[in-house]
Design a protein around this motif. Structure first.
Motif, PDB file in Angstrom:
ATOM      1  N   LEU A  49      24.132  12.395  33.131  1.00 22.92           N
ATOM      2  CA  LEU A  49      24.810  13.251  34.329  1.00 22.92           C
ATOM      3  C   LEU A  49      23.996  14.379  34.457  1.00 22.92           C
ATOM      4  O   LEU A  49      24.114  15.200  35.452  1.00 22.92           O
ATOM      5  CB  LEU A  49      26.499  13.500  33.626  1.00 22.92           C
ATOM      6  N   THR A  50      23.588  15.012  33.547  1.00 24.53           N
ATOM      7  CA  THR A  50      22.449  16.112  33.785  1.00 24.53           C
ATOM      8  C   THR A  50      21.492  16.039  34.463  1.00 24.53           C
ATOM      9  O   THR A  50      21.158  16.861  35.312  1.00 24.53           O
ATOM     10  CB  THR A  50      22.087  16.841  32.251  1.00 24.53           C
ATOM     11  N   VAL A  51      20.977  14.901  34.602  1.00 22.61           N
ATOM     12  CA  VAL A  51      19.660  14.529  35.369  1.00 22.61           C
ATOM     13  C   VAL A  51      20.326  14.168  36.768  1.00 22.61           C
ATOM     14  O   VAL A  51      19.585  14.805  37.832  1.00 22.61           O
ATOM     15  CB  VAL A  51      19.060  13.118  35.099  1.00 22.61           C
ATOM     16  N   LEU A  52      21.421  13.824  36.802  1.00 29.63           N
ATOM     17  CA  LEU A  52      22.126  13.719  38.470  1.00 29.63           C
ATOM     18  C   LEU A  52      22.202  15.344  38.834  1.00 29.63           C
ATOM     19  O   LEU A  52      21.946  15.310  40.126  1.00 29.63           O
ATOM     20  CB  LEU A  52      23.446  13.167  38.282  1.00 29.63           C
ATOM     21  N   VAL A  53      22.943  15.998  38.189  1.00 26.80           N
ATOM     22  CA  VAL A  53      22.958  17.354  38.437  1.00 26.80           C
ATOM     23  C   VAL A  53      21.655  18.075  38.946  1.00 26.80           C
ATOM     24  O   VAL A  53      21.559  18.646  39.923  1.00 26.80           O
ATOM     25  CB  VAL A  53      23.749  18.283  37.552  1.00 26.80           C
ATOM     26  N   SER A 102       5.106  11.500  47.166  1.00 32.28           N
ATOM     27  CA  SER A 102       5.350  10.764  45.744  1.00 32.28           C
ATOM     28  C   SER A 102       6.434  11.391  45.089  1.00 32.28           C
ATOM     29  O   SER A 102       7.186  10.554  44.281  1.00 32.28           O
ATOM     30  CB  SER A 102       3.917  11.204  44.903  1.00 32.28           C
ATOM     31  N   VAL A 103       6.392  12.673  45.369  1.00 29.62           N
ATOM     32  CA  VAL A 103       7.688  13.330  44.293  1.00 29.62           C
ATOM     33  C   VAL A 103       8.931  12.835  45.048  1.00 29.62           C
ATOM     34  O   VAL A 103       9.934  12.762  44.219  1.00 29.62           O
ATOM     35  CB  VAL A 103       7.476  15.062  44.319  1.00 29.62           C
ATOM     36  N   MET A 104       8.921  12.877  46.185  1.00 25.10           N
ATOM     37  CA  MET A 104      10.077  12.255  46.899  1.00 25.10           C
ATOM     38  C   MET A 104      10.601  10.914  46.304  1.00 25.10           C
ATOM     39  O   MET A 104      11.953  10.690  45.992  1.00 25.10           O
ATOM     40  CB  MET A 104      10.045  12.137  48.511  1.00 25.10           C
ATOM     41  N   VAL A 105       9.553  10.006  46.148  1.00 24.51           N
ATOM     42  CA  VAL A 105       9.974   8.689  45.578  1.00 24.51           C
ATOM     43  C   VAL A 105      10.398   8.964  44.169  1.00 24.51           C
ATOM     44  O   VAL A 105      11.434   8.030  43.709  1.00 24.51           O
ATOM     45  CB  VAL A 105       8.582   7.838  45.481  1.00 24.51           C
ATOM     46  N   LEU A 106       9.798   9.749  43.536  1.00 28.24           N
ATOM     47  CA  LEU A 106      10.527   9.980  42.016  1.00 28.24           C
ATOM     48  C   LEU A 106      11.748  10.590  41.733  1.00 28.24           C
ATOM     49  O   LEU A 106      12.506  10.172  41.043  1.00 28.24           O
ATOM     50  CB  LEU A 106       9.476  10.889  41.208  1.00 28.24           C
ATOM     51  N   TRP A 107      11.969  11.420  42.779  1.00 24.70           N
ATOM     52  CA  TRP A 107      13.325  11.846  42.775  1.00 24.70           C
ATOM     53  C   TRP A 107      14.380  10.883  43.188  1.00 24.70           C
ATOM     54  O   TRP A 107      15.570  10.782  42.801  1.00 24.70           O
ATOM     55  CB  TRP A 107      13.389  13.276  43.778  1.00 24.70           C
ATOM     56  N   SER A 108      13.960  10.127  44.040  1.00 19.26           N
ATOM     57  CA  SER A 108      14.860   8.927  44.556  1.00 19.26           C
ATOM     58  C   SER A 108      15.012   8.041  43.410  1.00 19.26           C
ATOM     59  O   SER A 108      16.413   7.527  43.155  1.00 19.26           O
ATOM     60  CB  SER A 108      14.268   8.050  45.715  1.00 19.26           C
ATOM     61  N   LEU A 109      14.141   7.753  42.822  1.00 16.45           N
ATOM     62  CA  LEU A 109      14.367   6.747  41.739  1.00 16.45           C
ATOM     63  C   LEU A 109      15.227   7.462  40.495  1.00 16.45           C
ATOM     64  O   LEU A 109      15.988   6.777  40.172  1.00 16.45           O
ATOM     65  CB  LEU A 109      12.798   6.424  40.895  1.00 16.45           C
ATOM     66  N   LEU A 110      15.077   8.747  40.242  1.00 13.76           N
ATOM     67  CA  LEU A 110      15.849   9.310  39.322  1.00 13.76           C
ATOM     68  C   LEU A 110      17.436   9.406  39.856  1.00 13.76           C
ATOM     69  O   LEU A 110      18.211   9.212  38.894  1.00 13.76           O
ATOM     70  CB  LEU A 110      15.286  10.563  39.042  1.00 13.76           C
ATOM     71  N   LEU A 111      17.530   9.575  40.948  1.00 18.24           N
ATOM     72  CA  LEU A 111      18.954   9.706  41.738  1.00 18.24           C
ATOM     73  C   LEU A 111      19.550   8.496  41.393  1.00 18.24           C
ATOM     74  O   LEU A 111      20.795   8.425  41.122  1.00 18.24           O
ATOM     75  CB  LEU A 111      18.721  10.080  43.134  1.00 18.24           C
ATOM     76  N   ILE A 153      10.545   3.733  36.839  1.00 14.98           N
ATOM     77  CA  ILE A 153      10.448   5.431  36.574  1.00 14.98           C
ATOM     78  C   ILE A 153       9.246   5.360  35.759  1.00 14.98           C
ATOM     79  O   ILE A 153       8.549   6.463  35.684  1.00 14.98           O
ATOM     80  CB  ILE A 153      11.775   5.996  36.210  1.00 14.98           C
ATOM     81  N   LEU A 154       9.400   4.552  34.525  1.00 22.03           N
ATOM     82  CA  LEU A 154       8.111   4.879  33.582  1.00 22.03           C
ATOM     83  C   LEU A 154       6.916   4.531  34.309  1.00 22.03           C
ATOM     84  O   LEU A 154       5.835   5.135  33.862  1.00 22.03           O
ATOM     85  CB  LEU A 154       8.433   3.636  32.360  1.00 22.03           C
ATOM     86  N   ALA A 155       6.904   3.416  34.931  1.00 22.86           N
ATOM     87  CA  ALA A 155       5.605   3.087  35.732  1.00 22.86           C
ATOM     88  C   ALA A 155       5.196   4.477  36.484  1.00 22.86           C
ATOM     89  O   ALA A 155       3.814   4.834  36.681  1.00 22.86           O
ATOM     90  CB  ALA A 155       5.868   1.962  36.530  1.00 22.86           C
ATOM     91  N   PHE A 156       6.048   4.725  37.363  1.00 23.80           N
ATOM     92  CA  PHE A 156       5.890   5.965  38.362  1.00 23.80           C
ATOM     93  C   PHE A 156       5.396   7.218  37.557  1.00 23.80           C
ATOM     94  O   PHE A 156       4.423   8.047  38.025  1.00 23.80           O
ATOM     95  CB  PHE A 156       6.904   6.450  39.206  1.00 23.80           C
ATOM     96  N   VAL A 157       5.797   7.583  36.473  1.00 27.02           N
ATOM     97  CA  VAL A 157       5.797   8.825  35.741  1.00 27.02           C
ATOM     98  C   VAL A 157       4.091   8.562  35.314  1.00 27.02           C
ATOM     99  O   VAL A 157       3.554   9.360  35.326  1.00 27.02           O
ATOM    100  CB  VAL A 157       6.561   8.945  34.396  1.00 27.02           C
ATOM    101  N   ALA A 158       3.827   7.576  34.710  1.00 25.45           N
ATOM    102  CA  ALA A 158       2.581   7.048  34.181  1.00 25.45           C
ATOM    103  C   ALA A 158       1.527   7.461  35.348  1.00 25.45           C
ATOM    104  O   ALA A 158       0.488   8.071  35.104  1.00 25.45           O
ATOM    105  CB  ALA A 158       2.385   5.823  33.800  1.00 25.45           C
ATOM    106  N   LEU A 159       1.817   6.957  36.403  1.00 25.37           N
ATOM    107  CA  LEU A 159       0.977   7.187  37.901  1.00 25.37           C
ATOM    108  C   LEU A 159       0.936   8.535  37.825  1.00 25.37           C
ATOM    109  O   LEU A 159      -0.206   9.179  38.374  1.00 25.37           O
ATOM    110  CB  LEU A 159       1.621   6.351  38.886  1.00 25.37           C
ATOM    111  N   HIS A 160       2.170   9.303  37.927  1.00 25.33           N
ATOM    112  CA  HIS A 160       2.073  10.738  38.369  1.00 25.33           C
ATOM    113  C   HIS A 160       1.112  11.401  37.100  1.00 25.33           C
ATOM    114  O   HIS A 160       0.315  12.330  37.494  1.00 25.33           O
ATOM    115  CB  HIS A 160       3.494  11.312  38.093  1.00 25.33           C
ATOM    116  N   VAL A 161       1.339  11.270  35.891  1.00 29.23           N
ATOM    117  CA  VAL A 161       0.335  11.914  34.783  1.00 29.23           C
ATOM    118  C   VAL A 161      -0.884  11.659  35.253  1.00 29.23           C
ATOM    119  O   VAL A 161      -1.776  12.457  35.065  1.00 29.23           O
ATOM    120  CB  VAL A 161       0.853  11.332  33.352  1.00 29.23           C
ATOM    121  N   GLY A 162      -1.308  10.316  35.430  1.00 31.28           N
ATOM    122  CA  GLY A 162      -2.690   9.981  35.776  1.00 31.28           C
ATOM    123  C   GLY A 162      -3.218  10.758  36.709  1.00 31.28           C
ATOM    124  O   GLY A 162      -4.444  11.115  36.859  1.00 31.28           O
ATOM    125  N   THR A 163      -2.575  10.847  37.882  1.00 29.22           N
ATOM    126  CA  THR A 163      -2.726  11.487  39.068  1.00 29.22           C
ATOM    127  C   THR A 163      -3.112  12.965  38.677  1.00 29.22           C
ATOM    128  O   THR A 163      -4.165  13.683  39.096  1.00 29.22           O
ATOM    129  CB  THR A 163      -2.085  11.433  40.260  1.00 29.22           C
TER     130      THR A 163
END
Length: 226
Positions: A49-53, A102-111, A153-163
């Motif tokens: 719920l915290t992530v959602l907010v 890229s960040v829009m995709v990540l926010w969408s996945l988290l949402l 999300i884990l895969a996308f975070v790994a891609l984000h960190v690598g980038t």
């Protein structure tokens, strides 16, 4: 890219709300995984719920926040993205055209992860606050999506960190320091930052709305019928 020397001046590239939301999610994601693995589902729910907010606050901040936090600053069309990949420089000091999407995709996945978590159940002792809003078949399907999304999300975070590492090491572009300190030499904002209290007010309003919806959500059916 060589960074200029001397004291940084000008506006912050990333304001306090952007940085706080970013690092809060960095901390919450592993905590969410651990609580789910260990069966601490009540704590897991509150983390979700915290992530959602936080994500909803960041989306609102994309319209109301500081210059580089706004969607209009970093969301570009396909031509701009392709031009960036061909080597043309980004026109904004914030996210480049590819990074913005890229960040829009990540926010969408988290949402989606947070939303599907509100209707999840372990079929034993835990049920999300909106589990009984839907038919049990729909809720169970959303719960399955919740599990699959986390792997994405884990895969996308790994891609984000690598980038980020690649840009820091190979292109000598400082991405991490501005996300910690707000700016670095050669990477500053184009206008004054919005005050932190505005984002706090938005977060509190969203949290209050979410709490109200949880209070209105259907209750579990009685265990026994007479």
């Amino acid at each position: 890219m060589t960074e200029p020397t001397g004291r940084e001046t000008g506006y912050a590239l990333w304001d306090w709300p952007v940085r706080l939301i970013h690092w809060a999610i960095v901390l919450i994601l592993p905590a969410s995984w651990w609580t789910a693995e260990e069966g601490y589902f009540t704590v897991h729910q509150w983390l979700g719920l915290t992530v959602l907010v936080l994500v909803l606050t960041r989306i609102c901040w994309g319209f109301l926040g500081s210059p580089q936090a706004r969607f209009r600053d970093f969301l570009r069309g396909p031509r701009a993205v392709l031009a960036y990949f061909r080597g043309e420089p980004s026109t904004t000091p914030g996210h480049n055209p590819a990074g913005g999407w890229s960040v829009m995709v990540l926010w969408s996945l988290l949402l989606m992860q947070a939303l599907t978590g509100t209707v999840s159940s372990d079929d034993v002792m835990f049920e999300g606050p909106f589990y009984y809003v839907f038919d049990s078949g729909i809720a169970d399907a959303l719960a399955e999506i919740h599990e699959v999304l986390f792997k994405g999300i884990l895969a996308f975070v790994a891609l984000h960190v690598g980038t980020v590492i690649w840009y820091e090491r190979r292109r000598d572009q400082r991405l991490l320091k501005p996300m910690i300190l707000g700016r670095s030499a050669g990477r500053e904002g184009t206008g004054p930052a919005q005050p932190l209290y505005k984002a706090i007010v938005i977060a509190l309003l969203l949290a209050g709305l979410l709490w109200g919806l949880m209070e209105l959500a259907p209750e579990p059916p009685p265990a026994f019928y007479w």
